[in-house]
Scaffold this active site. Structure first.
Site, mmCIF file in Angstrom:
data_model
loop_
_atom_site.group_PDB
_atom_site.id
_atom_site.type_symbol
_atom_site.label_atom_id
_atom_site.label_comp_id
_atom_site.label_asym_id
_atom_site.label_seq_id
_atom_site.Cartn_x
_atom_site.Cartn_y
_atom_site.Cartn_z
ATOM 1 N N SER A 10 0.802 -1.228 0.000
ATOM 2 C CA SER A 10 0.000 0.000 0.000
ATOM 3 C C SER A 10 0.834 1.277 0.000
ATOM 4 O O SER A 10 0.308 2.364 -0.248
ATOM 5 C CB SER A 10 -0.948 0.008 1.201
ATOM 6 O OG SER A 10 -0.219 0.025 2.409
ATOM 7 N N LYS A 43 -6.426 3.936 8.394
ATOM 8 C CA LYS A 43 -5.437 4.851 7.825
ATOM 9 C C LYS A 43 -5.937 6.292 7.867
ATOM 10 O O LYS A 43 -5.165 7.224 8.158
ATOM 11 C CB LYS A 43 -5.121 4.420 6.392
ATOM 12 C CG LYS A 43 -4.431 3.072 6.297
ATOM 13 C CD LYS A 43 -4.239 2.622 4.859
ATOM 14 C CE LYS A 43 -3.579 1.247 4.785
ATOM 15 N NZ LYS A 43 -3.411 0.774 3.406
#
Length: 797
Positions: A685, A728
């Site tokens: 990611s 996140k």
């Protein structure tokens, strides 16, 4: 006139109309003397009229003996004419008559039923049998009756002599039918048989059955006597063993074994388990208390008796109550609460045992274990928690076999015994930290435990008997799902519990943590007050975490210091504010802002998911004179290393024409580092953030410090979606990030994030790496034309 002549005259008077008396307790046969007790006024009147006439009445048996006032339809059609021999009246009004049966009669039609029944009757003549056959049958019947009399004490010996002197087959059949132990319906059948041969055959058949029953009775009596003799012998031997043990000082052992016997008899357990317990008890009775095997067998019996094989806790599936308990014990987590309520609703409607296994995945301190306690409280079930973190031996789940020294059942059976119920809420904590080695794979053993289709016959190695786990409500917890084995993960429904943002932590501290710590430390709310500003300082500068565990520890530390002052006589009250909190906790552990203070060349802000929740990653890139090699540091995993190599190749191919220096990739080495090198990092990611850092380094244009980004990249320049988006975004918000670059395919995931988390953050969705780099670099104008439409500016109202 002789008695025979008198009888002939009476028989001649029978044909015609007769009064009828129904009886419910027998059948009257010819030549049979029978007493009748009459209390009904109508029947007494019937007898009086008969005595005034020829003294003959008709006696017929009721079909149903429980009918109180029988009518014409309630009696059999074949009966017996009876001559009243004697009548006695009693002071209370009822009478007693003795009558003699004369001959079989049949009702042709009823003429009256009030005040008593009258009927037209016909005399039934017997059909004589063949002489030789009748003699043979009479001999067999007589011999059979003598055997019956010899085998039982129910018949008087005088009856045997009477039977042996009867010469008429019909008379013999009627005599035996009246005296043998027969049902009323069977006697009525004999009365209705006019053929004397058939009548005798029916009696002979019944007597053979009676002889077989008597033979079986004797056999059973003999077997019982043998069993009693054996039990008496065993009792005598046991008494001898007790005396020997008493001399050896082991008198208490017999009391202990008797107690075990009573516990087995009274225990609620399946038949197979009870049988195994008795078998083990017999083994125990043959051992001495000092042997090692005695201790093993006794411990095994204790486990069998202590397990709740058929003991369940009555649950209350009240959804409204469950909602109140979940809201009372936990702040936010609305989606998780809703899913739990859905699960309980389905369980209430289906009324079955099998169901989904829930798995709570989230960082430490977000309330996974307490959610399990709340579910148990809502259901009214008992709660058991067992931590699986670090176990590597399969026997921890299935138990050890009894052949091993110190063997015990596994953690599942131990937890069931602790709960004292076969349907507790069983929480398996830290399922993502189960290991495996040469001793087996505990995760593989958990497959049967957590499979609703098969756990109804779970067999622990120590117990070695199937235990039904289908009633148990299993809940597992994990910090990350990546390390949970795939077959195990497939059997569970995963519910993600994200970390909390600052405002949520303030409310949680105010509602739950502060009151709890004040109570645990014995401080009243009048003596200590912690302001919201002080709690924010605790959250931002002393406890950077996804959950609230360290926040509660910090509050507890403040409460202890205030408690010490109160004990020393400083009465207070004390108010903890943002200004004086440092005097209680010392220097701050974290800076006031986590994001970079200013844009820098070669430093991009990425986002990642860790065991403690979402975190911010700073990807640092540096170039130095060399030969064009790429060096990676920061405890990176293989996937992240490959992502960095892909990003470098992409930057080389796309930005070669705009570099500030020709052949820069051949004359410089590139060092890519991600700080916090002691913490392992992996996953694809961070690809877009690595590409932005490398592009910034090569183009010598700083990366915006208020922008964070996440997304996997490909060599063709596409940006692929990532997971854990909520964690996140929470980490970026906590760090003060004001703009987030996300893959276009993650747009749908943004809808699941609550509005208050997205508030004040601008989200930009990209499909190509170049669009993300254009947004991230200082001085860049961002995407143009159609690409501008892909930018989402969300105000979060």
């Amino acid at each position: 006139m002789s008695k025979s002549d008198e009888l002939d005259i009476l028989l001649g008077e029978i044909a015609g109309e007769l009064p009828v008396i129904p009886i419910n307790d027998g059948v009257v046969f010819p030549f049979m003397l029978i007493p009748l007790m009459l209390t009904d006024e109508n029947l007494i009147r019937l007898v009086d009229e008969a005595l005034a006439g020829n003294k003959i009445i008709g006696v017929f048996t009721q079909k149903d003996r429980d009918v109180p006032n029988p009518g014409p339809d309630d009696i059999y059609q074949v009966g017996c004419a009876m001559l009243i021999q004697k009548m006695t009246r009693f002071p209370d009004g009822h009478i007693r008559i003795i009558g003699q049966g004369l001959i079989r009669i049949k009702i042709d039609q009823f003429t009256d039923d009030l005040p008593f029944i009258r009927a037209q009757v016909t005399v039934l003549e017997e059909r004589e049998a063949v002489v030789e056959k009748a003699k043979a049958l009479m001999r067999n019947v007589t011999n059979a009756f003598i055997k019956v009399v010899e085998k039982t004490e129910s018949y008087p010996d005088e009856l045997k002599g009477i039977v042996m002197n009867v010469k008429s087959p019909g008379r013999l059949a009627d005599l035996l039918a009246a005296n043998l132990d027969m049902e009323i319906s069977e006697r009525q059948k004999v009365l209705e048989l006019l053929d004397t041969t058939e009548r005798l055959s029916c009696i002979y058949e019944h007597m053979n059955k009676e002889l077989e029953i008597l033979r079986l009775g004797e056999k059973i009596k003999k077997d019982v006597r043998t069993e009693m003799d054996r039990e008496q012998r065993e009792y005598y031997l046991r008494q001898q063993i007790k005396a020997i043990r008493r001399e050896l000082g082991e008198e208490d052992l017999s009391v202990e074994l008797d107690d075990l016997m009573e516990r087995i008899i009274e225990a609620l357990m399946p038949g197979s388990v009870r049988e195994a317990a008795f078998k083990e008890l017999k083994r125990l009775q043959r051992m001495t208390a000092g042997s090692a095997e005695y201790v093993v067998a006794r411990t095994y019996l204790d486990w069998l008796l202590d397990l709740p094989w058929e003991i369940s806790t009555e649950e209350t599936l009240d959804i409204a109550k469950a909602r109140r308990i979940l809201n009372r014990d936990h702040y936010d987590l609305d989606q998780v609460k809703e899913r739990i309520l859905e699960f309980l609703s389905v369980k209430k409607l289906r009324k079955g045992n099998k169901g989904t296994i829930l798995c709570f995945v989230g960082p430490p301190g977000v309330g996974k274990t307490s959610l399990g306690r709340s579910i148990a409280s809502a259901l009214g079930r008992r709660f058991v928690r067992n931590s699986l973190g670090g176990i590597r031996d399969e026997a921890e789940i299935r138990g050890h076999r009894r052949t091993y020294i110190g063997a015990l059942p596994g953690r599942i059976i131990q937890g069931i015994r602790t709960a004292g119920s076969n349907n507790p809420v069983f929480m398996l904590d830290e399922i993502d930290k189960v290991g495996s080695d040469f001793r087996g794979d505990p995760a593989a053993a958990l497959l049967e435990v957590l499979d609703p289709e098969h756990n109804s016959t779970f067999a622990d190695h120590y117990i070695n008997l199937p235990f039904d786990l289908s009633n148990v409500f299993f809940i597992t917890t994990a910090n990350v799902r990546d390390t949970i084995p795939s077959p195990l993960l497939d059997r569970m429904e995963v519910l993600d519990l994200p970390g909390y943002i600052g405002e949520e932590k303030v409310r949680i501290a105010r509602r739950y943590l502060v009151p709890r710590q004040l109570e645990e430390n014995g401080i009243s709310t009048k003596r200590l007050r912690i302001t919201d500003e002080a709690i924010r300082v605790l959250i931002e500068r002393y406890t950077r975490e996804a959950g609230v565990r360290n926040l509660e520890r910090a509050i507890a530390s403040i409460a202890r210091k205030v408690a010490m002052k109160l004990v020393e006589g400083k009465r207070g009250p004390y108010t903890i504010s943002a200004r004086n909190i440092k005097s209680y906790l010392g220097p701050e552990d974290y800076p006031s802002e986590e994001m970079l203070s200013s844009p820098e060349i070669g430093v991009a802000t990425g986002m990642a998911k860790s065991a403690s929740g979402g975190v911010i990653l700073f990807i640092e890139a540096l170039k130095m004179r060399g030969r064009g090699t790429l060096r990676l540091t920061g405890h990176l995993g293989d996937v992240m290393k490959e992502s960095a190599e892909a990003a470098l190749s992409l930057v080389k191919s796309r930005f070669s024409d705009t570099l500030v220096e020709e052949n820069i990739f051949d004359r410089y080495d590139i060092h890519l580092h991600i700080p916090a090198g002691a913490v392992p990092k992996d996953g694809p990611s961070a690809g877009i953030a690595i590409a932005a850092a490398l592009a910034s380094l090569m183009l010598e244009r700083p990366v915006r410090n208020d922008v964070a980004m996440t997304g996997e990249i490909t060599l063709t320049g596409k940006v692929l979606p990532v997971g854990a988006l909520k964690d996140k975004v929470i980490a970026a918000r906590r760090a003060g990030i004001r703009e987030i670059i996300l893959p276009q395919l993650n747009r749908k995931d943004l809808e699941e994030i609550p509005v208050h988390i997205k508030k004040g953050i601008e989200f930009r969705f990209i499909e190509r790496v170049g669009d993300g780099i254009a947004i991230a670099l200082v001085g860049g104008k961002g995407p143009k034309g159609k690409a501008k439409k892909r930018i989402l500016k969300y105000a979060g109202v």
